[in-house]
Each structure stands twice: as C-alpha cells, then as structure tokens.
Design an enzyme around this catalytic site. Structure first.
Site, PDB file in Angstrom:
ATOM      1  N   LYS A 154       0.847  -1.205   0.000  1.00 26.60           N
ATOM      2  CA  LYS A 154       0.000   0.000   0.000  1.00 26.60           C
ATOM      3  C   LYS A 154       0.881   1.253   0.000  1.00 26.60           C
ATOM      4  CE  LYS A 154      -1.793   1.742   3.957  1.00 26.60           C
ATOM      5  NZ  LYS A 154      -1.634   3.183   4.221  1.00 26.60           N
ATOM      6  N   ASN A 155       1.880   1.285   0.880  1.00 24.21           N
ATOM      7  CA  ASN A 155       2.656   2.522   1.042  1.00 24.21           C
ATOM      8  C   ASN A 155       3.712   2.739  -0.032  1.00 24.21           C
ATOM      9  OD1 ASN A 155       1.037   3.075   3.161  1.00 24.21           O
ATOM     10  ND2 ASN A 155       2.512   2.531   4.747  1.00 24.21           N
ATOM     11  N   CYS A 163      -5.417  12.298  12.818  1.00 24.44           N
ATOM     12  CA  CYS A 163      -6.123  11.023  12.699  1.00 24.44           C
ATOM     13  C   CYS A 163      -6.002  10.330  14.055  1.00 24.44           C
ATOM     14  CB  CYS A 163      -5.534  10.175  11.575  1.00 24.44           C
ATOM     15  SG  CYS A 163      -3.956   9.447  12.005  1.00 24.44           S
ATOM     16  N   ARG A 187      -0.273  14.331  13.163  1.00 25.58           N
ATOM     17  CA  ARG A 187       0.171  14.129  11.771  1.00 25.58           C
ATOM     18  C   ARG A 187       0.387  15.447  11.015  1.00 25.58           C
ATOM     19  NH1 ARG A 187      -1.430   8.899  10.242  1.00 25.58           N
ATOM     20  NH2 ARG A 187       0.189   9.017   8.677  1.00 25.58           N
ATOM     21  N   ASP A 234       4.290   0.494  12.150  1.00 20.58           N
ATOM     22  CA  ASP A 234       3.101  -0.155  11.577  1.00 20.58           C
ATOM     23  C   ASP A 234       2.976  -1.611  12.005  1.00 20.58           C
ATOM     24  OD1 ASP A 234       3.108   1.616   8.374  1.00 20.58           O
ATOM     25  OD2 ASP A 234       2.554   2.211  10.403  1.00 20.58           O
ATOM     26  N   ARG A 267      -8.569  -0.491   4.222  1.00 27.12           N
ATOM     27  CA  ARG A 267      -7.703   0.504   3.594  1.00 27.12           C
ATOM     28  C   ARG A 267      -6.336  -0.094   3.304  1.00 27.12           C
ATOM     29  NH1 ARG A 267      -6.755   5.411   6.845  1.00 27.12           N
ATOM     30  NH2 ARG A 267      -5.467   5.719   5.005  1.00 27.12           N
TER      31      ARG A 267
END
Ligand code: EPZ
Length: 426
Positions: A22-23, A117, A122, A306, A398
């Site tokens: 994803k990243n 978030c 952030r 993460d 997500r």
C-alpha cells in the site's frame, strides 16, 4: 459499518501470498503525474486507498484504466485541474503526496490540509518548509495548502524528523527542479526506495536510493514507465504474527524477507522457528506458547511502527512481561483499550505499554480505531476463546486485501458481518 467475526482457537496452518505494498503503490500512482505520457503499474493491491487515489487522479483529469491483472494505466496528459479536495484528503492523508508532483509539473497545487487522525496530529510542516526551500510559494488559507512555482530550484534539504511521505513529496518535486538537490535525514523505508526506482525508470536522476541521503539531479521532463510494486512488508509481518499468536505454522510467499529483518529477529526471540528463501518466509511455532518480546519502534531499518499493534496483541498471551515503546506517533495505543476488553493485562505509561502475558483471552465485541490497530485486534480474536466481533473494520480494508479470505485459507474461523449497531464511546 462492517464487522469481522472471529472464533478463536485454531492454530493457523498453510500458505499465504502477499499483495503489493500500500505505502509504495500510493506514491508511485501519484508520481505518474510527473510523466509526459502514460505509466503502467502492476502488482497493485485491491485496497480502498488505491480506489481513493484513482478517484483523486481522475478528478484532476488523468485517464485511468484498470485490468483484472492488478494493473493500472495512468495517463496524465489530460490533467487540467490541480486540486486535492477535502472530502478525499480527509479519507486518505496520503493525498498530501500530490503536492510536490503538481507544483513541479504544473506550477500550481491546492491540497486540503490533512487533519489529524486516530494515531496522532500528523502535521505536514516539514513537507511545506522543504517545498519552500525548493522555491515554491506556499500559503495555508481556509484549511487549504496552496503552492505555486514558475520553476522549482534545487536545494539542500535536511529533515528535522525522518518523514516517509515528506521524503517522497520532496524527492518527486526535486526530479524536475533546476539543479541538483540533496535530501539529508531522508526516510529509508523500502517503499521510498521503490518510489525512487520508479522515478528512475521515468528518467529521473536519483542516487543514494535506500540510504538517508538522496541526491536528485533535476531533469527537464520525465516519461511514462512500467513498474511492478514491491510486496507489502507490513502485510507479511501481520501474517507472521498471526502464525505466532495461534502457535501455528505458516508459509508466506511472494514477499521480500530482507525488508523484515527487525520483525523476523523479534519473532525468533518469541521462540518461533523461521526459515527464509528468496521470496518466502516460513514460521513454525511447533505448537509452543510464544515468549514475551520487548519492542521499541523506530524509522527503518528499525522496528516499524506499523507492526506495533500486532506485537502488542501478540504479547497479551506470551510467557512473561513485555514493554512496547512507541516513538513515532503520539497516540498509537488506541488498540489497548479494546484488548483490555478481551481480558488482556496492559498498562500504558506515556509512550510505553507494559504487557503481562496471560494464558488466554476471552472473545468480546470490540472496535477498530485505525488501520494497524484493527489488524492487531483481529489477531487477538484469532487466539481469544469464543467469538470476537471487531466493529468498524472499514479501517482494515484501507490496508489489507481480502484479509478474511487470506486468514480463512489458513484455517481461521473468520467472516465479515453487518455492524453490531452504533456504539457511541464519547
Ligand atoms: C507514513 O506515514 C506511512 N503512510 C504510515 O503508514 C507510517 O506509519 C509512517 O510513514 C511511519 O513509518 C504512508 O506511507 C502512506 P511520517 P507519514 O511523516 O509519512 C512527524 C499505515 O498504517 N512529522 O514518517 O505520514 C509525524 O507526526 C500508515 O500504513 C512531522 O512532525 O509518517 C510523525 O511523528 C499509518 N511533520 C513522524 O514525523 C511533518 O511534516 C513520522 O511521520 C511530517 C511528519
């Protein structure tokens, strides 16, 4: 909102393949805007954030075509507006990544200032300051960032804090700046290197890839390119922890083991028996209860933030007591309150969690708060006795492709259901 129902107890066994990262795919999709022709990106994971990014690029006038082989073609030649609106940015903070490419390629960008978030405030101050150093005029009015520049000029950027998307934003912008830019204290995450390799295929001149110092020699223009996204190291780590927490034996394929050194070392500390191949990792607990393992998160190659929620969940059932310290984000223990509902013994003091391993957890309805926290809660449900209902799992969609199918193939008793009803926690 959808729920994931897990009935705990089954040791996971079998083989699972890993999707594209994803990243990495998000910045690479955005970088295609820098080209003067279409790019084709493959090994694209089927994720909500990818869909959101496609919508964002489409709104700006790019033409997108998707085939069923996880490939996306992005043609930026139709671009005619350079704005990332709030309603998209608020669902995906990574929208900030369009800022650098838009200013570099079109001289103008309006991007809604991402709010905070669940895991922290952030801020994007480092992105904006570095863009100003490249000669952009940057203002923030009515919640929107506006950046303008006739032509960007090379600069020497030193980031006060390691920032992944900050490094990516500035690296993309610098590819079309006049002169040679240097980024020091750059993020070294594999996803940053994957983006750099895509930009180089587009004709960018970047050296120091994978190190904390990037040197970018600006060029006049970039062309479209074809690129296959690297495998997701966080998805890989999540499935390895799923095997460890359930005392199972899982073979993870289509991954890059060298990107998980710190995670593999920590899993070996729990007593896992791990073998590694070119593109696979095999973890076998031999039915043993894992041992407690201390974690301190850090920028790559340190232990990934993460992966913190997943190891917090793992430590709730280990032999011994563990201390997990979160150094990247200021509020990334939202999953702890939910784990306590399953009977975990955790005390949070400042940015550390002290976790006393229990012999077992008991299923209950719990609530997902952010992407990686929800993964950690599902992992806890895999080992809790009885039924665990994880609500608000849109967060998990997500970042994880078909997580219940992949876990189900490993023997997990897991399914998606309708929400358990509105639970207000305020
Ligand atoms: C990226 O977020 C990832 N997202 C995150 O993954 C990941 O957790 C994070 O890097 C850290 O590895 C994407 O790549 C899309 P940072 P990013 O800028 O770039 C502070 C997931 O679950 N900071 O590296 O937003 C910031 O507050 C997501 O996949 C500033 O102060 O993170 C944080 O404390 C969650 N000012 C630290 O730096 C800035 O301008 C690191 O943040 C920018 C960052």
């Amino acid at each position: 909102m959808a729920c994931i129902q897990v009935i705990g107890g089954a040791p996971l066994k079998g083989e699972v393949w890993i999707s594209g990262a994803k990243n990495a795919v998000l910045p690479i999709m955005v970088a295609s805007l820098l080209g003067d022709g279409p790019s084709v990106i493959s090994n694209v994971p089927h994720l909500q954030d990818v869909t959101t990014t496609m919508e964002l690029l489409g709104r700006m006038g790019a033409t997108l075509a998707v085939d069923d082989h996880l490939r996306i073609e992005i043609d930026p030649r139709g671009m005619q507006q350079f704005e990332a609106p709030y309603e998209l940015v608020k669902t995906m903070r990574a929208s900030i990544l369009v800022l650098g490419p838009l200013v570099a390629r079109f001289g103008h960008a309006v991007v809604s200032l991402p709010g905070g978030c669940a895991i922290g405030s952030r801020p994007v101050d480092l992105h904006l300051r570095a863009l100003q150093q490249l000669g952009a005029e940057v203002t923030v009015v009515n919640g929107n960032i506006e950046a303008r520049a006739e032509t960007l000029k090379a600069a020497n950027i030193i980031f006060d804090t390691v920032t992944v998307t900050g490094t990516e934003n500035i690296m993309m912008a610098a590819t079309l700046a006049e002169g040679t830019s240097v980024i020091e204290n750059a993020a070294q995450e594999p996803e940053v290197a994957d983006l750099a390799n895509f930009l180089i295929k587009m004709g960018a001149k970047i050296s120091g890839v994978g190190t904390n110092t990037l040197i970018i020699e600006g060029v006049k223009k970039l062309r479209g390119a074809e690129y296959s996204v690297l495998p997701d190291r966080i998805e890989t780590g999540t499935f390895l922890v799923a095997a460890a927490i359930t005392r199972g034996h899982v073979h993870v394929t289509r991954t890059q083991p060298r990107h998980l050194d710190s995670v593999i070392e920590k899993l070996r500390e729990t007593g896992a028996d791990i073998e590694i191949g070119d593109d696979w990792i095999d973890l076998d607990m031999h039915g043993r209860r894992p041992k407690a393992v201390n974690i301190t998160t850090a920028p790559y190659p340190g232990f990934a933030t993460d992966m913190q929620a997943q190891f917090t969940a793992l430590n709730t059932i280990t032999e011994g007591t563990a201390i997990i310290t979160e150094t990247i984000f200021e509020n990334r223990f939202m999953h702890v309150q939910e784990l306590l509902r399953l009977g975990a013994d955790i005390t949070v003091k400042g940015n550390s969690a002290i976790i006393r391993g229990r012999s077992g957890l008991t299923g209950a309805p719990i609530m997902a708060t952010d992407l990686r926290a929800s993964a950690g809660l599902v992992l806890a449900g895999l080992v809790a006795n009885g039924t665990t209902l994880v609500d608000d799992v849109h967060h998990i969609d997500r970042g994880y492709e078909n997580i219940e199918e992949k876990l189900g193939q490993l023997g997990a008793k897991i399914k998606r259901t309708a929400s358990a009803g509105v639970v207000s926690r305020d």
